[in-house]
Scaffold this active site. Structure first.
Site, short mmCIF file in Angstrom:
data_model
loop_
_atom_site.label_atom_id
_atom_site.label_comp_id
_atom_site.label_asym_id
_atom_site.label_seq_id
_atom_site.Cartn_x
_atom_site.Cartn_y
_atom_site.Cartn_z
N LYS A 156 20.52 -19.63 7.01
CA LYS A 156 19.75 -19.72 8.25
C LYS A 156 18.48 -18.88 8.07
O LYS A 156 18.53 -17.65 8.05
CB LYS A 156 20.58 -19.20 9.42
CG LYS A 156 19.80 -18.83 10.68
CD LYS A 156 19.26 -20.03 11.40
CE LYS A 156 18.61 -19.61 12.72
NZ LYS A 156 17.42 -18.75 12.56
N GLY A 207 18.23 -8.03 9.07
CA GLY A 207 17.34 -8.06 10.22
C GLY A 207 17.46 -6.80 11.05
O GLY A 207 17.80 -5.73 10.54
N SER A 208 17.20 -6.93 12.33
CA SER A 208 17.17 -5.76 13.22
C SER A 208 18.58 -5.32 13.61
O SER A 208 19.55 -6.08 13.53
CB SER A 208 16.39 -6.10 14.48
OG SER A 208 17.12 -7.02 15.29
N VAL A 211 19.99 -7.42 16.79
CA VAL A 211 20.50 -8.75 16.45
C VAL A 211 21.71 -8.64 15.54
O VAL A 211 22.67 -9.41 15.67
CB VAL A 211 19.38 -9.60 15.81
CG1 VAL A 211 19.93 -10.96 15.38
CG2 VAL A 211 18.22 -9.78 16.77
N GLY A 212 21.70 -7.69 14.63
CA GLY A 212 22.83 -7.50 13.73
C GLY A 212 24.12 -7.23 14.48
O GLY A 212 25.19 -7.73 14.10
N GLU A 229 22.52 -5.75 6.68
CA GLU A 229 21.43 -4.95 6.12
C GLU A 229 20.36 -4.87 7.20
O GLU A 229 19.72 -5.88 7.53
CB GLU A 229 20.90 -5.60 4.84
CG GLU A 229 21.94 -5.65 3.73
CD GLU A 229 21.47 -6.40 2.50
OE1 GLU A 229 20.38 -6.99 2.55
OE2 GLU A 229 22.18 -6.39 1.49
N CYS A 263 11.77 -3.41 5.08
CA CYS A 263 12.75 -2.49 5.66
C CYS A 263 12.82 -1.20 4.87
O CYS A 263 13.24 -0.16 5.40
CB CYS A 263 14.13 -3.14 5.77
SG CYS A 263 14.77 -3.75 4.20
N GLN A 310 4.37 -9.34 16.68
CA GLN A 310 4.39 -8.22 15.74
C GLN A 310 3.11 -7.40 15.87
O GLN A 310 3.13 -6.17 15.89
CB GLN A 310 4.54 -8.76 14.32
CG GLN A 310 4.94 -7.74 13.29
CD GLN A 310 6.39 -7.30 13.42
OE1 GLN A 310 7.14 -7.84 14.23
NE2 GLN A 310 6.77 -6.29 12.68
N GLU A 362 11.58 2.45 14.31
CA GLU A 362 11.00 1.59 13.29
C GLU A 362 9.83 0.80 13.86
O GLU A 362 9.97 0.09 14.85
CB GLU A 362 12.07 0.63 12.76
CG GLU A 362 11.60 -0.21 11.58
CD GLU A 362 12.70 -1.06 11.00
OE1 GLU A 362 12.76 -1.17 9.76
OE2 GLU A 362 13.50 -1.63 11.78
#
Length: 462
Positions: A156, A207-208, A211-212, A229, A263, A310, A362
């Site tokens: 995805k 990802g973030s 969302v993780g 990650e 990251c 962003q 971040e």
């Protein structure tokens, strides 16, 4: 329905249009992957390895096409995109070589005549959820180890950068069993639905943190294995350096490569007060030497940020930092360049204190905060006092300082007198809010994620 991608350097320019996967298609995709996986896992590993080599060679042959679609959809420079392709292929080959190593171990048994040993089997169907900043590198990191160990994978991509994954799936369809590598294109909610499918055996997400957590909850609902990650707030402690210019060159590159959208990017320079002025001046001179431009232009040194949101987020972070008392030493405001691209200059903030938002959260953009310290205790306290623990760096030529850093820095990856760039064959790991589970990308521990462990007790006769 369709998904349209646009060039962040020229947002009016449509790059490509993709067919969106429907939620009602997920069952069929998983069933197709299950069938392909059974066929694939029955092939002896050396033969699978030969086919994976062919796949990697085919990807490499399309390297320029992949690099161009990365730049057009994500914005990084062509040089950076070509580097991503080359590094990803090299990582894939490292994983393929490692798969020829011994698997399992022979163990002494308590029972006469019994041989006890461990073995590993493929997990089955893996879902790989990928970020927009490495739209080829991360999918390769997830797919090659999955394939090496006998799994099928559903990839995805981020909805703003699906081009590289679509190319990967198209190339795989010509070389590998049908359904072994599939692209699932859609929104984040589509990804959560995919992760929650009971026919999925493992989920690897990059990802973030926010969302993780949702992805992990969906996967754990049916006890799928999970590897996350996530983000970072990566520090470099600049304690001493006999060649300060060399150290600053490495720090600057580690901070501003890919417009700071890595990251593992350095976002905090924690510098000894004796070196503070030299460090700020050196970083400012390097920052003012770079003007972002369209990444498709040969020789561009920094591209745009990946999206309007962003750009807005980075600009807001800097504005709040200024209001909190930080000084903008370089950059600090969006650039009005041609075609309305999402350009932001390399930004250096001085006078930052550990309690400020800019020192703790971040940013994921070209913003570098400079903080000072008087003692190593203070430096380590500042470096560790954040939620993240992905990567950290130290510049020092003093053995006691290095030993303390290696013992006390709360990061998964530790760099001494070097920038925060991971190598192809070394584990990519984090701690704290930066990761969950065994690393699902490169390194020896990948086998633990992509396979299940089994204990065997074998006797010649009853």
């Amino acid at each position: 329905m369709s998904i349209e991608t646009r060039n962040p350097a020229s947002p009016d320019s449509v790059v490509a249009v993709y067919t969106e996967t429907r939620t009602t298609d997920i069952d069929a995709l998983v069933i197709k992957a299950q069938s392909a996986q059974r066929q694939w896992s029955a092939i002896p590993q050396p033969e699978r390895g030969r086919l994976i080599d062919q796949y990697l060679n085919a990807l490499e042959a399309r390297g320029e096409d992949i690099a161009r679609i990365i730049t057009l959809e994500m914005g990084k420079t062509l040089t950076e995109s070509r580097g991503e392709v080359a590094k990803s292929i090299a990582e894939g080959r490292m994983v393929q070589q490692r798969a020829a190593a011994a698997i399992g171990e022979l163990l002494p048994s308590q029972v006469p005549g019994v041989t006890a040993y461990s073995m590993r089997r493929p997990r089955g169907v893996v879902v790989g959820i990928n970020p927009w900043n490495f739209p080829f590198g991360t999918p390769v990191r997830k797919s090659i180890p999955a394939l090496v160990y006998g799994n099928a994978i559903l990839l995805k991509p981020a909805s703003q950068t699906p081009g590289a994954v679509q190319l990967m799936a198209d190339i795989a369809a010509d070389l590998l069993p049908e359904g072994l590598v599939q692209a699932v294109i859609g929104s984040g909610s589509m990804g959560e639905s995919l992760c929650g499918h009971p026919g999925v055996h493992a989920v690897t997400f990059t990802g973030s943190v926010a969302v993780g957590k949702r992805v992990a909850a969906a996967a754990v609902s049916h006890l799928a294995e999970v590897s996350l990650e996530l983000g970072g707030k990566n520090p470099v402690i600049l304690n001493d350096a006999s060649r300060l210019d060399v150290a600053l060159d490495q720090i600057f590159t580690a901070a501003f490569a890919l417009c700071g959208q890595r990251c593992t990017a350095i976002s905090r320079v924690i510098v000894h007060r004796d070196l503070l002025k030299q460090t700020v001046d050196g970083l400012v001179s390097r920052a003012t030497d770079i003007i972002p431009s369209d990444g498709t232009v040969e020789g561009a040194r920094m591209g745009p940020l990946s999206s309007r949101s962003q750009l807005d987020d980075v600009d807001a972070f800097v504005s709040r930092a200024r209001e909190a008392g930080a000084t903008v030493a370089a950059g600090g405001q969006r650039l009005e360049l041609v075609q309305g691209g999402y350009f932001y200059p390399p930004t250096v903030l001085s006078g930052v204190t550990p309690d400020m938002e800019i020192a703790r959260e971040e940013v994921f953009g070209p913003v570098l905060s400079v903080l000072s310290f008087d003692t190593l205790d203070q430096a380590l306290q500042i470096a560790n006092d954040v939620a993240y623990g992905l990567t950290s760096c130290l510049y020092s030529e003093q053995a006691p300082v290095i030993e303390r850093f290696l013992s006390e820095s709360e990061s998964g990856m530790l760099h001494v007198n070097a920038g925060s760039f991971p190598e192809n064959h070394v584990p990519f790991v984090g701690i704290k809010d930066s990761a969950l589970g065994v690393g699902g990308s490169n390194g020896p521990s990948t086998i633990q994620f992509y396979t299940t462990e089994h204990a065997v007790y074998r006797k010649g006769q009853a």
